[in-house]
Every structure is written in structure tokens, then in C-alpha cells.
Design an enzyme around this catalytic site. Sequence first.
Site: not given
Ligand code: G4F
Length: 334
Positions: A126, A128, A154, A158
Site C-alpha cells: 500500500t 501508506e 497499519y 504492511k
Molecule cells: O479513507 P481513509 O480512511 O483512507 P486512508 O487512511 O488513506 O487509507 C486507505 O488507503 C490506503 C492506501 O494509501 C490503504 F492502504 C488503507 O487500507 C485504506 O484503504 O482516510 C483518508 C484521509 C485521511 O487523511 C483521514 O485522516 O481522510 C482523512 N479523514 C478525515 N475525516 C477521514 C475522516 N478518514 C476517515 N476514515 N473518516 C473520517 O471521518
Amino acid sequence: MAKKALISGITGQDGRHLAELLNDKGYEVHGIIRGQENTKKSIMKQELSFVHLIEADLTDQSSLVRAVEISQPDEVYNLAAISHVGYSFKNPQLTLDVTGKGVLNMLEAIRLNGMEKTARFYQASTSEMFGGLDYNRPGKGYDENALFHPRSPYGVAKLYGHWITKNYRESYGMHASCGILFNHEGPKRGIEFVTRKISNAVARIHLGLQDHIELGNLDPKRDWGYAGDYVEGMWLMLQQPKPDDYVLATGETHSIKDFLELAFKEIGINDWRPYVKQNPLFMRPAEVDILLGNPKKAEEKLGWKRRVDFPGLVKMMVDHDIELETKAMKKNKK
Ligand code: G4F
């Protein structure tokens, strides 16, 4: 004779897309499911009835040995993981066991069955692992040679999975490849990830079912593609004469604010701000500020190219969730 594939993480977004792709290509598809996931089992039976489900767990070596023995796979796709970055901060040891050591358990299961020279292996690595700190490549993006600096339990787990896969390739001559995938989304995405959380909330706001959405940090930027395009890349990696590692990405990066902007425009709202509240609950102890991938190697060597662009992805997700929520409303009224 039909090729056989074994997929861990078959109930997740990528597992479901990949199972459909492989079934269309004529594969016999086996999927690992945890024994007690009865709800998921019945969903799988409705949605993907062609999949042979095998009860096993990435943290239980003997169950994986059995899964490989039963399925006798030509190709193993290791997609299972604790995949929510925020959750991994709260459960770092479980994340290490599943997302890190689980990869070793799967590789060993192949070896213990004496299939290290016959079964090809895909590891879901990933973006990440890059962590966003070494972002000094404007316009170029992270490629396969960029520095790793994971910023979450995570990402660290990974990275272990990534290196142990490379190690098994070098030590035992396994056809083992790592796909370093940047964020990939779509209607099958879990509601706990930010894109689906937004598309679902926007649909519900449109239908008058809720009046706002609570989010964490809105500034991070991600390289967001469509999951359906990315599973094609996974399959292509295992069709190559030699194993290797590849970045799959769009080569574009957008902030969460950009996603909100387009998603709210889909329902005719030009200013999303009054509908979004920030809640520290969704902030992370360490953040990945920016991810931008460079998919040149995959494009040149695999002939892979993403088809869905960023506006197309947002529209697809919002349209899907409006349809889904409308159906649920009608059902509830009956
Ligand atoms: O959608 P996210 O939770 O994805 P994140 O952390 O980028 O991880 C995903 O992508 C990775 C690939 O780079 C994968 F490896 C991993 O398994 C997963 O699929 O968050 C994206 C962004 C972050 O910066 C987070 O802080 O959105 C920001 N965010 C802001 N508000 C939020 C929220 N994320 C989530 N989940 N929920 C919120 O309310």
C-alpha cells in the site's frame, strides 16, 4: 482445465471486485472467510454464489495450510488485512498479527504445501508505506524506488508484509509480487473510509435523512482511483513471466475538500461548508498529508491504465448511494 485462485479478504471491496473479474475469466474462485462471519457468509452466497468459501483466519497458520490444501491454487491473492488506518492506532498489536504476520502465515502455508514453485502470490502492499513525509517529488509522485516512511501501525505492519514477500521471492524463488496500491474506492467501499462516508452522507442529505456530516482532517490529499480498475492490475502482475513490484495509481492527487466539493455539487449544493462539522474523534495521532503515485512502470510493463477519473469516481459513488438510500426508504415505508 480452469485455473484456481485463492483470495483472502474476499468479503472486502477488492476481494469482491477481484472474485468477479476472475470468475469472468473462467477461474475457479476460492475465498477465505472467518468462521464466525455468518452475516458476511450469507451476503457472499447471494452476491458471489460462485465462490467456494473456506473457513480460515490469517492469524491461524494451520487453517491457512488447510485452505491452500483444499483449494490447490494456481494463484493466491492476499488481500485480507486490518485495513483501516485510524483503527490500527487503537489496535496496533492485532494489526501487526493480521496485516503483518498474516502475510508470513500465508506464504508459509504455500511452502508447507510444497507449492512455492507452482502457486503465484500477490501481496496487497500500500501507498501508506510511503507516509507522505518524503514528498519532494512534485509532479513525479512516489514510484517503486521511493523511500518508505510509514506513519501508522497499519503502514508499519504492511511494510513487514511487503518485505517478507520480497524475501520469499528471493529466498525460495517464489513468483511473489507486491502491488503498491494507492487509495482505490467505489460503491463497494466500506462506510468507515472517508470517500464512502461522504458519498453516503451526501445521498442522505439529498433525501432529507440527515443534515450534516462529521469528519476529521479535511486537508490531506490522496491519489484516488476506482477499485474495479485496480484489481485488473493485480491479476496482470501474476500473469507476467517474472514476479516484481508495481505501483498502481492515477498520478493525480486531490484533497478531502475537493471530494466534498464535487460530491455536494452532484446534489446541486455549491457550498458544502455549512453541512460539514469537524470532530476530533476522526483525527489521527499522525497523519499522511499527501499521497501521489507514479504508475509509469505498471503502464509500460503491464499495459495497465486506470479508466475512471476523479470526477467520474465521485459521481459513481454519489449516484450509487442515492439509489441505495432511496431503495431503503421505499422498503422501510412498506
Ligand atoms: O479513507 P481513509 O480512511 O483512507 P486512508 O487512511 O488513506 O487509507 C486507505 O488507503 C490506503 C492506501 O494509501 C490503504 F492502504 C488503507 O487500507 C485504506 O484503504 O482516510 C483518508 C484521509 C485521511 O487523511 C483521514 O485522516 O481522510 C482523512 N479523514 C478525515 N475525516 C477521514 C475522516 N478518514 C476517515 N476514515 N473518516 C473520517 O471521518
